[in-house]
Motif scaffolding. Structure first.
Motif, PDB file in Angstrom:
ATOM      1  N   ILE A 232       0.770  -4.401  32.157  1.00  0.00           N
ATOM      2  CA  ILE A 232      -0.314  -5.366  31.968  1.00  0.00           C
ATOM      3  C   ILE A 232       0.134  -6.668  32.604  1.00  0.00           C
ATOM      4  N   ILE A 233      -0.616  -7.130  33.603  1.00  0.00           N
ATOM      5  CA  ILE A 233      -0.265  -8.367  34.293  1.00  0.00           C
ATOM      6  C   ILE A 233      -1.537  -9.174  34.562  1.00  0.00           C
ATOM      7  N   ASP A 234      -1.353 -10.363  35.132  1.00  0.00           N
ATOM      8  CA  ASP A 234      -2.489 -11.223  35.464  1.00  0.00           C
ATOM      9  C   ASP A 234      -3.309 -10.644  36.617  1.00  0.00           C
ATOM     10  N   LEU A 235      -4.613 -10.795  36.540  1.00  0.00           N
ATOM     11  CA  LEU A 235      -5.510 -10.316  37.585  1.00  0.00           C
ATOM     12  C   LEU A 235      -5.169 -10.934  38.939  1.00  0.00           C
ATOM     13  N   LEU A 236      -4.887 -12.236  38.967  1.00  0.00           N
ATOM     14  CA  LEU A 236      -4.594 -12.890  40.246  1.00  0.00           C
ATOM     15  C   LEU A 236      -3.335 -12.326  40.882  1.00  0.00           C
ATOM     16  N   MET A 237      -2.357 -12.006  40.051  1.00  0.00           N
ATOM     17  CA  MET A 237      -1.137 -11.395  40.577  1.00  0.00           C
ATOM     18  C   MET A 237      -1.408  -9.969  41.038  1.00  0.00           C
ATOM     19  N   ALA A 238      -2.202  -9.243  40.276  1.00  0.00           N
ATOM     20  CA  ALA A 238      -2.517  -7.862  40.646  1.00  0.00           C
ATOM     21  C   ALA A 238      -3.190  -7.803  42.000  1.00  0.00           C
ATOM     22  N   GLY A 239      -4.096  -8.742  42.268  1.00  0.00           N
ATOM     23  CA  GLY A 239      -4.786  -8.761  43.550  1.00  0.00           C
ATOM     24  C   GLY A 239      -3.855  -8.953  44.720  1.00  0.00           C
ATOM     25  N   ALA A 240      -2.737  -9.659  44.478  1.00  0.00           N
ATOM     26  CA  ALA A 240      -1.788  -9.933  45.555  1.00  0.00           C
ATOM     27  C   ALA A 240      -0.692  -8.888  45.664  1.00  0.00           C
ATOM     28  N   MET A 241      -0.405  -8.158  44.572  1.00  0.00           N
ATOM     29  CA  MET A 241       0.786  -7.308  44.544  1.00  0.00           C
ATOM     30  C   MET A 241       0.522  -5.822  44.713  1.00  0.00           C
ATOM     31  N   VAL A 242      -0.632  -5.325  44.255  1.00  0.00           N
ATOM     32  CA  VAL A 242      -0.836  -3.880  44.258  1.00  0.00           C
ATOM     33  C   VAL A 242      -2.072  -3.498  45.073  1.00  0.00           C
ATOM     34  N   GLY A 243      -2.076  -2.248  45.553  1.00  0.00           N
ATOM     35  CA  GLY A 243      -3.206  -1.756  46.325  1.00  0.00           C
ATOM     36  C   GLY A 243      -2.928  -1.737  47.805  1.00  0.00           C
ATOM     37  N   GLU A 244      -3.910  -1.336  48.543  1.00  0.00           N
ATOM     38  CA  GLU A 244      -3.787  -1.204  49.990  1.00  0.00           C
ATOM     39  C   GLU A 244      -3.359  -2.515  50.640  1.00  0.00           C
ATOM     40  N   GLY A 245      -2.384  -2.419  51.542  1.00  0.00           N
ATOM     41  CA  GLY A 245      -1.903  -3.584  52.272  1.00  0.00           C
ATOM     42  C   GLY A 245      -0.836  -4.375  51.551  1.00  0.00           C
ATOM     43  N   THR A 246      -0.378  -3.890  50.390  1.00  0.00           N
ATOM     44  CA  THR A 246       0.677  -4.577  49.643  1.00  0.00           C
ATOM     45  C   THR A 246       1.936  -3.717  49.598  1.00  0.00           C
ATOM     46  N   SER A 247       2.959  -4.233  48.962  1.00  0.00           N
ATOM     47  CA  SER A 247       4.211  -3.472  48.822  1.00  0.00           C
ATOM     48  C   SER A 247       4.071  -2.320  47.837  1.00  0.00           C
ATOM     49  N   TYR A 248       3.022  -2.343  47.039  1.00  0.00           N
ATOM     50  CA  TYR A 248       2.799  -1.287  46.052  1.00  0.00           C
ATOM     51  C   TYR A 248       1.438  -0.637  46.292  1.00  0.00           C
ATOM     52  N   ALA A 249       1.310  -0.019  47.445  1.00  0.00           N
ATOM     53  CA  ALA A 249       0.030   0.575  47.834  1.00  0.00           C
ATOM     54  C   ALA A 249      -0.347   1.748  46.931  1.00  0.00           C
ATOM     55  N   GLU A 250       0.646   2.368  46.277  1.00  0.00           N
ATOM     56  CA  GLU A 250       0.387   3.521  45.414  1.00  0.00           C
ATOM     57  C   GLU A 250      -0.128   3.133  44.031  1.00  0.00           C
ATOM     58  N   LEU A 251      -0.123   1.832  43.745  1.00  0.00           N
ATOM     59  CA  LEU A 251      -0.592   1.350  42.449  1.00  0.00           C
ATOM     60  C   LEU A 251      -1.941   0.658  42.589  1.00  0.00           C
ATOM     61  N   THR A 252      -2.635   0.518  41.463  1.00  0.00           N
ATOM     62  CA  THR A 252      -3.908  -0.200  41.472  1.00  0.00           C
ATOM     63  C   THR A 252      -4.127  -0.849  40.119  1.00  0.00           C
ATOM     64  N   HIS A 253      -5.035  -1.825  40.064  1.00  0.00           N
ATOM     65  CA  HIS A 253      -5.372  -2.402  38.762  1.00  0.00           C
ATOM     66  C   HIS A 253      -6.718  -1.866  38.330  1.00  0.00           C
ATOM     67  N   THR A 254      -6.844  -1.657  37.021  1.00  0.00           N
ATOM     68  CA  THR A 254      -8.051  -1.019  36.505  1.00  0.00           C
ATOM     69  C   THR A 254      -8.804  -1.963  35.561  1.00  0.00           C
ATOM     70  N   ILE A 255      -8.836  -1.652  34.294  1.00  0.00           N
ATOM     71  CA  ILE A 255      -9.696  -2.394  33.369  1.00  0.00           C
ATOM     72  C   ILE A 255      -9.160  -3.787  33.055  1.00  0.00           C
ATOM     73  N   GLU A 256     -10.074  -4.709  32.829  1.00  0.00           N
ATOM     74  CA  GLU A 256      -9.726  -6.054  32.371  1.00  0.00           C
ATOM     75  C   GLU A 256      -9.751  -6.076  30.848  1.00  0.00           C
ATOM     76  N   LEU A 257      -8.703  -6.597  30.249  1.00  0.00           N
ATOM     77  CA  LEU A 257      -8.581  -6.597  28.792  1.00  0.00           C
ATOM     78  C   LEU A 257      -9.110  -7.867  28.148  1.00  0.00           C
ATOM     79  N   ASN A 258      -9.258  -8.933  28.913  1.00  0.00           N
ATOM     80  CA  ASN A 258      -9.729 -10.206  28.356  1.00  0.00           C
ATOM     81  C   ASN A 258     -10.156 -11.129  29.492  1.00  0.00           C
ATOM     82  N   SER A 259     -10.508 -12.339  29.139  1.00  0.00           N
ATOM     83  CA  SER A 259     -10.714 -13.405  30.126  1.00  0.00           C
ATOM     84  C   SER A 259      -9.986 -14.633  29.621  1.00  0.00           C
TER      85      SER A 259
END
Length: 305
Positions: A232-259
Motif C-alpha cells: 500500500i503506497i501513495d497514488l502519486l508514487m504509484a504513478g511514477a514507480m509501477v506499470g509500463e515504462g517504469t522500473s517495475y513494469a510487472e506491477l500495477t496499482h489497483t483500488i484506492e483505499l481513501n482520499s
C-alpha cells in the motif's frame, strides 16, 4: 478673713479639678486620633501590598514580553543559513537524479522556498516513523515529503496549507489483479507498508496482514521480489514507480483505499508555516507550482492556493 481664705481655697481646688478633667479628655481624644492614624497606616500598608501584587503582575507581563522577543524558527534557520529538509526516497516528490542530486516536485519547491528565505536547502534522509522526533530535536527543520495531513500529524506539527491531493492504493503484480478485485478479497495477502505511514494506517483500518518496511520504495521492492504479496503506497508514487515504462513494469496499482491531502510540517508553533503558505500562494499565482507539477506528472493533484 478666715472664711474668705477658705472660700478662695475651695474655688482654687475646683479650678484645678476642672483643669485635670480637661487634660484627661484631651488625652483620650489624642489616643483615638492615634488609633485612627494606625488604621490609616494599615490601609496604606494594604494598598502598598496591592501595589506590590500589581507590580508582580507587571513583571509577569515583562516575562511574556520577553517570550515575544525569543528567537523565531524563521530567525533560527536564517541565522544558521540552512533549511534542513527531512525526506525519504519518494518519486516523484523526492528522489535522486543520475548525478545524485535530490530532485522532485517537493525537492524543487523546498529548494526555491529556502532561496526565498536567503538560505540553502539541505536534504536529509529520515526514518518516517521518527519524523516528529527529528523535528523537535532540530536535526531537521521541516518534513517535506508528500506527507499526508492526518490527525496525528496536525496535532504534532505546525503544518502548511494542503497543496496536493492523494490516495492510498494497492500495488499488485499485474497478473494477480483479476483474482483480487476488492479489499475483501485480499484478506489472505501480506502487505508491505512504510512504518508510520498513511499506508500502514489503511492496512490497520482494513484488518490486513502487513509487514513494516523503511519506506514506500522498499515496499514496492518487496512485492517485486516476492517477499510480500502486495503493498500500500501513495497514488502519486504509484504513478511514477509501477506499470509500463517504469522500473517495475510487472506491477500495477489497483483500488484506492481513501482520499487525502499533502502538507508540509514544521516544529509546533513555528512561524515558518505561515511563510510557506505565503510562498505557496505566490508560486501558484505566477504558475511556478503548475510548471513543476507538470514536469513531475502530478499536475492533476495540485490544489489551488
Amino acid at each position: 478673713m478666715k472664711k474668705i481664705s477658705k472660700f478662695l481655697a475651695l474655688i482654687t481646688a475646683m479650678l484645678m479639678l476642672v483643669t485635670v478633667l480637661a487634660a484627661c479628655g484631651s488625652s483620650d481624644n489624642g489616643g483615638n486620633d492615634g488609633t485612627g492614624d494606625e488604621d490609616t497606616q494599615g490601609n496604606v500598608d494594604e494598598n502598598q501590598g496591592q501595589d506590590d501584587s500589581q507590580s508582580d503582575d507587571g513583571n509577569t507581563g515583562d516575562d511574556t514580553a520577553g517570550d515575544d522577543t525569543a528567537e523565531s524558527d524563521l530567525a533560527y534557520v536564517q541565522d544558521k543559513g540552512t533549511l534542513v529538509v527531512g525526506i525519504t526516497e519518494f518519486a516523484p516528490m523526492d528522489y535522486r537524479d543520475e548525478n545524485g542530486e535530490w530532485i522532485g516536485f517537493d525537492a524543487d519547491l523546498a529548494r526555491q522556498f529556502a532561496e526565498s528565505l536567503g538560505v540553502n536547502a539541505e536534504f536529509q534522509l529520515i526514518e518516517w516513523d521518527n519524523k516528529v522526533m527529528e523535528l523537535d530535536g532540530k536535526t531537521i527543520d521541516v518534513v517535506w515529503n508528500g506527507m499526508t495531513l492526518t490527525d496525528e500529524v496536525l496535532s504534532a506539527m505546525e503544518c502548511s496549507n494542503a497543496y496536493c491531493t492523494n490516495a492510498q492504493v494497492v500495488i499488485l503484480p499485474a497478473d494477480m489483479v483479476e483474482d483480487y478485485p476488492d479489499i475483501e478479497s485480499m484478506s489472505d495477502l501480506t502487505f508491505a507498508v512504510e512504518s508510520g505511514s498513511a499506508g500502514m494506517d489503511q492496512a490497520v483500518a482494513n484488518g490486513l496482514n502487513y509487514i513494516e518496511v523503511l519506506d514506500q520504495a522498499t515496499a514496492v521492492l518487496e512485492v517485486s521480489a516476492g517477499t510480500a504479496d502486495a503493498a500500500i503506497i501513495d497514488l502519486l508514487m504509484a504513478g511514477a514507480m509501477v506499470g509500463e515504462g517504469t522500473s517495475y513494469a510487472e506491477l500495477t496499482h489497483t483500488i484506492e483505499l481513501n482520499s487525502e491531502e499533502y502538507g508540509v510540517g514544521f516544529r509546533k508553533g513555528s512561524d515558518l508555516a505561515a511563510e510557506l503558505n505565503d510562498f505557496f500562494a505566490e508560486k501558484y499565482a505566477d504558475g511556478t507550482m503548475l510548471d513543476l507539477a507538470t514536469t513531475y506528472g502530478v499536475q492533476a493533484a495540485l490544489i489551488e492556493q
